[in-house]
Every structure is written in C-alpha cells, then in structure tokens.
Scaffold this active site. Structure first.
Site, mmCIF file in Angstrom:
data_model
loop_
_atom_site.group_PDB
_atom_site.id
_atom_site.type_symbol
_atom_site.label_atom_id
_atom_site.label_comp_id
_atom_site.label_asym_id
_atom_site.label_seq_id
_atom_site.Cartn_x
_atom_site.Cartn_y
_atom_site.Cartn_z
ATOM 1 N N GLY A 183 0.791 -1.223 -0.035
ATOM 2 C CA GLY A 183 -0.177 0.022 -0.005
ATOM 3 C C GLY A 183 0.780 1.141 -0.014
ATOM 4 O O GLY A 183 0.327 2.252 0.021
ATOM 5 N N GLU A 186 4.367 -6.437 1.432
ATOM 6 C CA GLU A 186 3.897 -6.785 0.108
ATOM 7 C C GLU A 186 3.595 -5.744 -0.827
ATOM 8 O O GLU A 186 2.653 -5.431 -0.957
ATOM 9 C CB GLU A 186 2.561 -7.651 0.284
ATOM 10 N N PRO A 187 4.838 -4.980 -1.481
ATOM 11 C CA PRO A 187 4.519 -3.984 -2.252
ATOM 12 C C PRO A 187 3.915 -4.507 -3.426
ATOM 13 O O PRO A 187 4.645 -5.266 -4.169
ATOM 14 C CB PRO A 187 6.034 -3.235 -2.268
ATOM 15 N N GLY A 188 3.074 -3.759 -4.031
ATOM 16 C CA GLY A 188 2.630 -4.192 -5.717
ATOM 17 C C GLY A 188 2.864 -2.774 -6.196
ATOM 18 O O GLY A 188 3.862 -2.639 -7.004
ATOM 19 N N ARG A 189 1.956 -1.648 -6.299
ATOM 20 C CA ARG A 189 2.345 -0.364 -6.784
ATOM 21 C C ARG A 189 3.696 0.136 -6.800
ATOM 22 O O ARG A 189 4.234 0.491 -7.828
ATOM 23 C CB ARG A 189 1.026 0.315 -6.149
ATOM 24 N N TYR A 216 -11.319 5.312 -10.429
ATOM 25 C CA TYR A 216 -10.939 5.715 -9.347
ATOM 26 C C TYR A 216 -10.783 7.361 -9.470
ATOM 27 O O TYR A 216 -10.161 7.892 -8.734
ATOM 28 C CB TYR A 216 -9.681 5.294 -8.642
ATOM 29 N N CYS A 240 -15.960 3.655 -26.688
ATOM 30 C CA CYS A 240 -17.303 4.211 -26.840
ATOM 31 C C CYS A 240 -17.874 4.527 -25.557
ATOM 32 O O CYS A 240 -18.861 3.923 -25.131
ATOM 33 C CB CYS A 240 -18.319 3.427 -28.023
ATOM 34 N N TYR A 262 -1.889 -1.900 -12.009
ATOM 35 C CA TYR A 262 -3.168 -1.939 -11.961
ATOM 36 C C TYR A 262 -3.737 -1.348 -13.381
ATOM 37 O O TYR A 262 -4.723 -0.568 -13.361
ATOM 38 C CB TYR A 262 -3.892 -1.303 -10.657
HETATM 39 C C1 LIG Z 1 -3.174 -5.352 -3.142
HETATM 40 C C2 LIG Z 1 -2.409 -5.958 -2.205
HETATM 41 C C3 LIG Z 1 -1.238 -5.645 -2.128
HETATM 42 C C4 LIG Z 1 -0.554 -4.561 -2.687
HETATM 43 O O1 LIG Z 1 -0.933 -3.063 -2.682
HETATM 44 P P1 LIG Z 1 -0.244 -1.995 -3.297
HETATM 45 O O2 LIG Z 1 -0.848 -0.908 -3.135
HETATM 46 O O3 LIG Z 1 -0.366 -2.308 -4.812
HETATM 47 O O4 LIG Z 1 1.196 -1.937 -2.760
HETATM 48 C C5 LIG Z 1 -0.688 -6.056 -0.792
HETATM 49 N N1 LIG Z 1 -1.162 -6.856 -0.289
HETATM 50 C C6 LIG Z 1 -2.590 -7.290 -0.393
HETATM 51 C C7 LIG Z 1 -3.154 -8.544 0.571
HETATM 52 C C8 LIG Z 1 -3.142 -6.834 -1.339
HETATM 53 O O5 LIG Z 1 -4.302 -7.191 -1.700
#
Ligand SMILES: *Cc1c(COP(=O)(O)O)cnc(C)c1O
Length: 441
Positions: free
Chosen positions: A248, A290-293, A334, A361, A390
């Site tokens: 997050g 758990e970094p994603g973004r 969003y 469209c 995303y």
């Molecule tokens: C989506 C998610 C993340 C990653 O969130 P980011 O905002 O992309 O860092 C980490 N842990 C869990 C459980 C998620 O669902």
C-alpha cells in the site's frame, strides 16, 4: 515535467526509457505499448530488502503481483530474490509457468475456491493467508484429507483508516477482507487454527489499503497487530514467528503526490515492531511486506499515438489516442490522475492544456483531463507516465480492442514480454452457431 527512474531525453529530443528511444520502441512494437524500466523495479526491490538488512530484521518482500501479473515479471521478481503474492488460481498458474520458487509464494483472496486451495496444496506453496471462517475450515479439511502440511497466516482488519481513496481502503472495520481484530473474530480464528493438525500457524497479516502516504497508518497497524500477538503469547504461550504488514506504499503519479521513498515506510513500521518486541520481550518476528504499486507503478510508461482532435470552443480540446480505458481503466474507475508528455518532442514547452481521450465508446473514457502538453498533432507519440500498476492487469477487450504489447527495457536492450493481442486472439473463445450445428449433425 518529472521523469522517472532511468528516463531521460536524448539529443533528438526523444524520451528515453531504460536506455532505449521511446519513439523507436513505438515504431518497432506499435502502440499502445507498455514499457517497463526494469532497472527501476530492481532498485525498488533492493531498497526494501536493504532496509530490513540494515535493521537486522529477517524479512520477506513479496511482490503483490495483481498490480501486474505476467510470466516475465515473475521471472524478474524471482531473480531479485522477492517472494510473490498471488490472489487467484490464474496468478498461481502464471507463477508456476514462470517456475517461481513455490516456497516463496503466498496465496491471498477473500473467496478462494476449494479448487484454488487444492491447487495451492498441489503446488506446495509457501503459505496461505486465510481470510475467513469458510476458508479456514476448507484449508483444515484439505490438509487433513491429504495429510499435507500447510503454513498459514490469519488476515486481520486492524481498524486503521488510511486517508486514501475510499475504494482502495481495506484496513477499516467495514471491509470485506479478513477477521476483525477487535470484535472477537480474530481470537476465534486463532482458536480454530493454532492446534489444527497439519496447519502451521505462522502469525498475522494485515493490508490496510493502497496508495497511502501517511506513515502513521502503517505504524498504527503494526502496533495493533503486535498488541494482539502479545495477548496470545500471554494467554496461550503462542508466539507468532511472522508479522505480515501488507503493501500500500504510495507513489508519485503527479506533482500533487508527495510520497516518501517506498523503503522509508517500511523502516518506520519495522522500527515500531523492533521497539515493541524489545519492551514486551517478544521474540522478534520475521517481517513480511507486500509492495505491488511501489514496485511496478512508476516503472511503467504507456506509449500511445495521437489521432483525432476535437475542439469544444471555450471549453476544452480533446486529443484522442489509440487506447484508453481498455488498457488503463484507473481514471474511469478511481478518478486516478496521471501526467503525460509528447515523447517525440520532449524539449518543446509543455504548456498547452488538452484533454487526452481514449477511443472507447464511452464519454467517460478520458485518460487525463487538462493535461499539460506540447502542441500535439496526429502521429505524435504520447507517453503517459506511471502506468505500471493496475493497468495492464485490469485491461479488457471492451470494443474488442486488442490488449497492448508489453516490453522490458534496460541498458539499451528491449524485449517483448507480452505480445500484442491479435483479432484472432480476441475471438479465440467464441463459438459459431454453425460449428455447433455441424458437430451435432
Ligand atoms: C493489493 C494488495 C497488496 C499490494 O498493494 P499495493 O497498494 O499495490 O502495494 C498487498 N497485499 C494485499 C493483501 C493486497 O491485496
């Protein structure tokens, strides 16, 4: 304009990503094209890992791959020593195809099916993050039936409200995810999990939301989980060996965003865990994040070709590109904001206000309202920055547009990692009425 990672401008005035000329990339691969600056991904991954190392904390940094899931990004994540979060059988299958080390795969989701859970046991993954009572009973039953060990974490909602867009806030009590930490659900789940045969309860997990800028939200969550762990230690002599604090961490999409370096968030959270474990004499757990973004977001740039233009006198000028909400739904979903530049004229002043529209469209298909650009004409290559998270993973075939190609660029080398969808691909699942008639006759 702000550039990201290895981006710069060359002598032709073109945008350069990963040492490759973006305008050349657009010509070689076509547009829309998603370009990942893989050096930036590696830098971010190392930043998280080194932060823990410096603090003397055992850790796992898991790439939350729903942000961008593909075989190649899983291979890159494995190279960098990351762990991996998957949230579906489909993502797990992709990870298996990438031969990602199974013991470093963690399985998330709030409604995992019996089939998906069995698949996770087949693959002998590292850990299932259990979200709810139905899942807990299924995991117990599958483990007992197969007489197979499985490590589990319990996902809890700590009741922390992060000030981010409400659609992407998941740590507050009114959430579809996890066991409530305060109303007894988490304690009940603990009772069901901790002496279950074949289940090895590692500890707790929380993920409080996405695109968060305040360190307070993270440190409060860490405190809330540590408090519960301390209660269980005193009541049941149970010691959590893993504390998973989720992802997050916010990134800078536009100049209005002021995030810390991603690793900085982690340092502050880890500091709280260190302090509390010392003052409560709690054996220091491994910290998982758990970094994603924050791993893939600003590493991605989408290149489009500019097409038609429409002026609404006195209101605005629209420039349409050859993609849109089909490859980036975040503005429509969003109200997400982005910045852009004319990749073939980077040195021209970007002082004209135009709205970049997609070609779907839908009137709402606008990528950037009031973007500041150099004068755009048909055929110009537009770069929309910070599109690595995303976007492709949420892409669809609305209007039957083929999904874009994705490439990795690093040190002057570029490689196709997802080929552009073809019209044949788009119709591959369709069955003709004629075919059916023929089969039955
Ligand atoms: C989506 C998610 C993340 C990653 O969130 P980011 O905002 O992309 O860092 C980490 N842990 C869990 C459980 C998620 O669902």
């Amino acid at each position: 304009m702000d550039l990201y990672g290895t981006q710069k401008v060359n002598e032709k005035g073109h945008l350069v990503i990963g040492g490759t000329d973006a305008v050349d990339l657009a010509h070689v691969y076509g547009t829309p094209l998603v370009v990942y600056d893989t050096a930036l991904f590696r830098k971010r991954a190392a930043g998280f890992q080194e932060t823990f190392k410096k603090m003397g904390i055992q850790a796992q940094v898991a790439y939350a791959s729903k942000a961008f899931s593909s075989i190649a990004i899983y291979e890159l994540a494995a190279q960098e020593g990351l762990s991996l979060d998957v949230v579906s059988g489909g993502e797990l299958f992709t990870a298996a195809k990438a031969d990602f080390p199974r013991e470093r795969i963690h399985f998330h989701g709030n409604n995992k099916s019996y089939m998906e859970l069995n698949y996770a046991f087949d693959e002998k993954i590292g850990c299932i993050v259990v979200d709810n009572f139905l899942e807990l009973s299924m995991v117990k039953e599958i483990a007992a039936t197969r007489r197979q060990q499985m490590k589990v974490l319990l996902r809890v909602t700590p009741g922390v409200e992060a000030h981010t867009h409400e659609f992407i806030t998941t740590g507050q009590e009114d959430s579809k995810f996890g066991f409530d930490l305060k109303n007894g659900q988490a304690d009940k789940a603990f009772g069901l999990a901790y002496d279950a045969p074949y289940l090895q309860l590692l500890g707790l997990h929380c993920h409080i939301g996405s695109q968060i800028f305040e360190t307070d939200a993270f440190t409060h969550a860490a405190e809330a989980l540590m408090e519960k762990m301390q209660v269980w230690k005193e009541s049941y002599s149970f010691v959590c060996t893993v504390l998973n604090l989720g992802g997050g961490f916010g990134i800078r999409y536009t100049e209005e965003d002021h995030p810390l370096e991603p690793a900085q968030y982690v340092a502050e959270m880890a500091e709280v865990v260190l302090e509390l474990s010392k003052s409560w004499n709690y054996p220091l757990p491994e910290i998982w994040i758990e970094p994603g973004r924050s791993l893939v977001g600003d590493a991605g740039t989408t290149l489009y070709t500019a097409g038609s233009e429409k002026e609404v006198p006195g209101v605005r000028t629209y420039i349409a590109v050859d993609g849109g909400m089909s490859d980036n739904i975040r503005p429509a979903l969003y109200n997400a904001n982005y910045t852009a530049a004319v990749a073939n004229r980077m040195t021209a002043p970007h002082d004209t206000t135009v709205t970049i529209a997609g070609k779907c469209c839908e009137s709402g298909d606008k990528l950037i309202v009031d973007a500041k650009l150099a004068n755009v004409t048909e055929g110009d290559i537009l770069a929309v920055f910070c599109t690595g998270a995303y976007t492709y993973s949420m892409a669809g075939n609305y209007n039957r547009f083929p999904r874009p190609a994705v490439i990795f660029a690093e040190e002057g080398q570029h490689q196709l990692v997802i080929r552009r969808e073809t019209y044949e691909d788009i119709t591959r699942l369709d069955l003709s009425l004629q075919q059916k008639v023929r089969k039955e006759s």
